[in-house]
Design an enzyme around this catalytic site. Structure first.
Site, mmCIF file in Angstrom:
data_model
loop_
_atom_site.group_PDB
_atom_site.id
_atom_site.type_symbol
_atom_site.label_atom_id
_atom_site.label_comp_id
_atom_site.label_asym_id
_atom_site.label_seq_id
_atom_site.Cartn_x
_atom_site.Cartn_y
_atom_site.Cartn_z
ATOM 1 N N ASP A 206 0.871 -1.139 -0.150
ATOM 2 C CA ASP A 206 0.110 -0.066 0.048
ATOM 3 C C ASP A 206 0.937 1.236 0.117
ATOM 4 O O ASP A 206 1.607 1.451 1.048
ATOM 5 C CB ASP A 206 -0.786 -0.057 1.223
ATOM 6 C CG ASP A 206 -1.882 1.221 1.397
ATOM 7 O OD1 ASP A 206 -1.576 2.230 0.883
ATOM 8 O OD2 ASP A 206 -2.278 1.199 2.375
ATOM 9 N N ASP B 247 -6.988 -0.536 -0.597
ATOM 10 C CA ASP B 247 -5.905 0.277 -0.925
ATOM 11 C C ASP B 247 -4.528 -0.248 -1.410
ATOM 12 O O ASP B 247 -3.530 0.282 -1.295
ATOM 13 C CB ASP B 247 -5.692 1.125 0.192
ATOM 14 C CG ASP B 247 -5.353 0.464 1.566
ATOM 15 O OD1 ASP B 247 -5.264 -0.821 1.400
ATOM 16 O OD2 ASP B 247 -5.242 1.096 2.725
ATOM 17 N N TYR C 150 -3.305 9.699 0.188
ATOM 18 C CA TYR C 150 -3.305 9.485 1.658
ATOM 19 C C TYR C 150 -2.335 8.195 1.947
ATOM 20 O O TYR C 150 -2.371 7.303 1.369
ATOM 21 C CB TYR C 150 -4.687 9.212 2.081
ATOM 22 C CG TYR C 150 -4.379 9.257 3.814
ATOM 23 C CD1 TYR C 150 -4.098 10.361 4.614
ATOM 24 C CD2 TYR C 150 -4.823 8.394 4.499
ATOM 25 C CE1 TYR C 150 -4.135 10.439 5.807
ATOM 26 C CE2 TYR C 150 -4.762 8.264 5.918
ATOM 27 C CZ TYR C 150 -4.323 9.354 6.508
ATOM 28 O OH TYR C 150 -4.220 9.343 7.822
ATOM 29 N N GLY D 131 18.478 -6.638 -0.549
ATOM 30 C CA GLY D 131 18.535 -7.917 -0.879
ATOM 31 C C GLY D 131 17.067 -8.473 -1.126
ATOM 32 O O GLY D 131 17.087 -9.490 -2.186
ATOM 33 N N ASN D 132 16.208 -8.280 -0.324
ATOM 34 C CA ASN D 132 15.013 -9.026 -0.386
ATOM 35 C C ASN D 132 13.791 -8.282 0.267
ATOM 36 O O ASN D 132 14.094 -7.702 1.440
ATOM 37 C CB ASN D 132 14.900 -10.271 0.588
ATOM 38 C CG ASN D 132 13.985 -11.279 0.309
ATOM 39 O OD1 ASN D 132 12.870 -10.728 0.245
ATOM 40 N ND2 ASN D 132 14.230 -12.567 -0.028
ATOM 41 N N TYR E 182 2.078 0.580 15.065
ATOM 42 C CA TYR E 182 1.007 0.423 14.043
ATOM 43 C C TYR E 182 1.270 1.019 12.694
ATOM 44 O O TYR E 182 1.662 2.052 12.610
ATOM 45 C CB TYR E 182 -0.473 0.911 14.595
ATOM 46 C CG TYR E 182 -1.414 1.108 13.282
ATOM 47 C CD1 TYR E 182 -2.125 -0.173 13.248
ATOM 48 C CD2 TYR E 182 -1.670 1.934 12.421
ATOM 49 C CE1 TYR E 182 -3.082 -0.074 11.986
ATOM 50 C CE2 TYR E 182 -2.700 2.142 11.610
ATOM 51 C CZ TYR E 182 -3.462 0.838 11.293
ATOM 52 O OH TYR E 182 -4.190 0.923 10.099
ATOM 53 N N LYS F 55 -2.922 -3.023 8.628
ATOM 54 C CA LYS F 55 -3.060 -4.315 8.727
ATOM 55 C C LYS F 55 -2.108 -5.170 7.734
ATOM 56 O O LYS F 55 -1.714 -4.519 6.654
ATOM 57 C CB LYS F 55 -4.513 -4.750 8.623
ATOM 58 C CG LYS F 55 -5.275 -5.315 9.754
ATOM 59 C CD LYS F 55 -4.421 -6.015 10.847
ATOM 60 C CE LYS F 55 -5.306 -6.850 11.978
ATOM 61 N NZ LYS F 55 -4.686 -6.665 13.368
ATOM 62 N N LYS G 221 -6.320 -31.057 -11.196
ATOM 63 C CA LYS G 221 -5.458 -32.441 -11.305
ATOM 64 C C LYS G 221 -4.925 -32.808 -10.019
ATOM 65 O O LYS G 221 -5.261 -33.198 -9.070
ATOM 66 C CB LYS G 221 -4.485 -32.165 -12.308
ATOM 67 C CG LYS G 221 -5.056 -32.405 -13.750
ATOM 68 C CD LYS G 221 -5.474 -33.873 -13.998
ATOM 69 C CE LYS G 221 -6.194 -34.172 -15.227
ATOM 70 N NZ LYS G 221 -7.649 -34.620 -14.926
ATOM 71 N N ARG H 62 -9.361 0.287 11.429
ATOM 72 C CA ARG H 62 -7.987 0.703 12.345
ATOM 73 C C ARG H 62 -7.520 -0.715 12.688
ATOM 74 O O ARG H 62 -6.671 -0.759 13.620
ATOM 75 C CB ARG H 62 -8.561 1.368 13.664
ATOM 76 C CG ARG H 62 -8.941 2.734 13.429
ATOM 77 C CD ARG H 62 -9.196 3.604 14.381
ATOM 78 N NE ARG H 62 -10.052 4.977 14.293
ATOM 79 C CZ ARG H 62 -9.219 5.931 13.742
ATOM 80 N NH1 ARG H 62 -7.860 6.012 13.585
ATOM 81 N NH2 ARG H 62 -10.065 7.226 13.146
ATOM 82 N N TYR I 63 -4.052 0.325 17.150
ATOM 83 C CA TYR I 63 -3.750 1.753 17.552
ATOM 84 C C TYR I 63 -3.437 1.578 19.382
ATOM 85 O O TYR I 63 -3.821 0.852 19.658
ATOM 86 C CB TYR I 63 -4.875 2.513 17.440
ATOM 87 C CG TYR I 63 -5.103 2.796 16.092
ATOM 88 C CD1 TYR I 63 -4.623 4.269 15.655
ATOM 89 C CD2 TYR I 63 -5.343 2.032 14.907
ATOM 90 C CE1 TYR I 63 -4.848 4.605 14.287
ATOM 91 C CE2 TYR I 63 -5.317 2.182 13.577
ATOM 92 C CZ TYR I 63 -5.253 3.562 13.321
ATOM 93 O OH TYR I 63 -5.420 3.961 11.933
#
Ligand code: F6R
Ligand code: MG
Ligand code: MG
Length: 376
Positions: free
Chosen positions: A11, A51, A89, A102-103, A230, A233, A244, A267, A348
Site C-alpha cells: 500500500d 488500498d 493518503y 537484498g529481499n 501500527y 493491517k 488435477k 483501524r 492503535y
C-alpha cells in the site's frame, strides 16, 4: 525450465483515506516495471484490491531473487513519488525502510512466491485481501485442502487422496521463521488446533503428498512486528495452483461463501466478515468490510493469459449480501466483547494511555469475610 510466480504487494497511497489507489499511481508502477523488466521478467500483471497494489511477476529466477525483489521495490518507490505528488493518503506507508537490501521480506511489502515445472496447462489463482491479516486464509485453506465436506476431490481424485502437507508459521515469533509441517489427514486435529488462532499461526505454504509439488504460498508478513508500531493491517496475498494434483478452482473458492469473521476492519482492530469482491473494489463501510478478491490465470512458457475475475459471478452477489448483514450485525455491538480485537491485537495504542491514566483511580477494598455456614 522452471517458472517462478512472485507476488509483491504494498500500500503506497490511496484516494479518500485508506480506500483505493489512484489510476496515476497504478500507471506509474506499471510503466516502471515495463521500462525496467528487460530480460528479468517474462510477464507481469498489476492487480488492486482496497488500498493495496499487487505486482504479479513471472520469471525463471527462483523465489527470493534479489533482482526481481529490487525491481518491485523500485516500482513501489516510483509509485510513492507519484502518490506524494498527488497528495494521496498514506503515501509510501508500507515501505518501512529507506534502502533496499537484498529481499523485500521484512521491509514492509507482502510476498508470496512459488517455483515449479510448468505443467502442459498450468492454471493458478491469485488472491488479494484488504483490511485483514494473513490468518484470514487459514479457514478457507483448511477446508479446501483437508476437508472432504468441502473438497470432494479428497475422496474422488487419486491425485489428491494422499492429502497435503501444511507448513504453518508462528507469526508472533520475531527472531526468525518459526515453522511446523503437518500432514493431513493424520494431523487434521493438530492442524485445526493451530489454525483456530489466526493471529498467531498462519498457513505459509501447502505441498502435495502425491508428487511433492507446492500448491500454495501465502504472505505471512506482520507489519507491526517489523515496524514495532501500527502501520496498517497486513492485507495478505496468496498464490494457489489448481486442478488435477491440486484441488479444483471451485473447491478452493467454495469456503469463501461462509464470509467468515476475521480480524481487521476499521483501524485493524475489529472483527468483520470477509467479503469476496470483484477486482479493484475499494473499501467503504467502517473502512471495510474486510475484502478478498481472486484472479484466475493460466501461465504457459512464462506468459500469462488475461485474468478472469472469479468473484464476479452472480453467485457471489448473494454471499456479498450475507456478508453485509454479518458486518452490520457485529457492528451493532460497537467496542463490546468480540466485536473489537483483544488488547494484544489492537493496531492503535491510544487505549494504553486511557488504561494507564485509570490505574491511579483504582482503589482496593479489603476482601469481605465469607459468611460462616449456619449449623443445622
Ligand atoms: C485499517 C486501515 C484503516 C485506518 C483508519 C484510520 O487497516 O487502514 O481503517 O486504520 O482509516 O487511519 P489513520 O490512522 O491513517 O487516520
Ligand atoms: Mg492503507
Ligand atoms: Mg490495505
Amino acid at each position: 525450465m522452471k517458472t517462478t510466480l512472485s507476488i509483491i504487494k504494498a500500500d503506497v497511497g490511496s484516494i479518500g483515506g485508506h480506500v483505493s489507489p489512484s489510476n496515476k499511481l497504478i500507471d506509474t508502477i506499471s510503466h516502471h516495471v515495463e521500462q525496467e523488466m528487460d530480460v528479468l521478467l517474462s510477464d507481469f500483471y498489476i492487480g488492486t484490491t482496497g488500498d493495496d497494489i499487487a505486482l504479479l511477476m513471472v520469471h525463471d529466477k527462483g523465489v527470493g531473487d534479489e533482482d526481481v525483489h529490487r525491481l518491485a521495490w523500485e516500482a513501489f518507490k516510483a509509485g510513492t513519488e507519484a502518490a506524494q505528488a498527488q497528495g494521496l493518503y498514506g503515501a509510501g506507508q508500507d515501505l518501512l525502510v529507506e534502502a533496499f537490501s537484498g529481499n523485500v521480506k521484512g521491509m514492509g511489502p507482502a510476498v508470496a512466491e512459488i517455483e515449479f515445472q510448468e505443467r502442459p496447462n498450468e492454471p493458478f489463482l491469485m488472491f488479494m485481501a484488504d483490511k485483514t491479516e494473513p490468518g484470514a486464509y487459514n479457514l478457507p485453506l483448511y477446508l479446501a485442502f483437508a476437508d472432504p465436506m468441502n473438497t470432494g476431490g479428497l475422496l474422488l481424485s487419486p491425485e489428491i487422496t494422499k492429502g497435503f502437507r501444511f507448513r504453518v508459521q508462528d507469526v508472533s515469533f520475531t527472531e526468525g521463521d518459526r515453522l511446523i509441517d503437518l500432514s493431513t489427514p493424520e494431523d487434521l486435529y493438530n492442524l485445526a488446533a493451530l489454525l483456530r488462532d489466526n493471529d498467531r499461526y498462519v498457513v505459509e505454504s501447502i505441498w502435495s503428498r502425491h508428487d511433492g509439488q507446492q500448491a500454495a504460498s501465502v504472505s505471512t508478513t506482520r507489519l507491526h512486528n517489523i515496524a514495532g508500531k501500527y502501520t496498517g493491517k497486513d492485507d495478505p496475498v496468496m498464490l494457489i495452483r489448481v486442478q488435477k494434483n491440486f484441488p479444483a478452482t471451485g473447491e478452493v473458492l467454495a469456503p469463501y461463501s461462509i464470509a467468515h469473521y476475521v480480524g481487521g476492519f476499521m483501524r485493524g482492530s475489529h472483527i468483520g466478515p470477509l467479503m469476496p469482491v470483484c477486482h479493484g473494489t475499494g473499501c467503504s463501510y467502517f473502512d471495510g468490510p474486510p475484502i478478498v478478491s481472486c484472479w484466475g490465470f493460466c501461465v504457459h512458457e512464462g506468459k500469462l493469459t488475461e485474468p478472469v475475475d472469479l468473484f464476479q459471478h452472480p453467485f457471489w452477489n448473494e454471499v456479498r449480501h450475507r456478508a453485509a448483514d454479518k458486518a452490520m450485525e457485529i457492528r451493532r455491538q460497537g467496542f463490546s466483547g468480540p466485536a473489537m480485537l483483544p488488547y494484544s491485537e489492537l493496531e492503535y495504542g491510544g487505549i494504553v494511555h486511557i488504561l494507564e491514566k485509570l490505574e491511579s483511580r483504582f482503589t482496593l477494598r479489603p476482601a469481605t469475610r465469607k459468611a460462616e455456614p449456619v449449623a443445622v
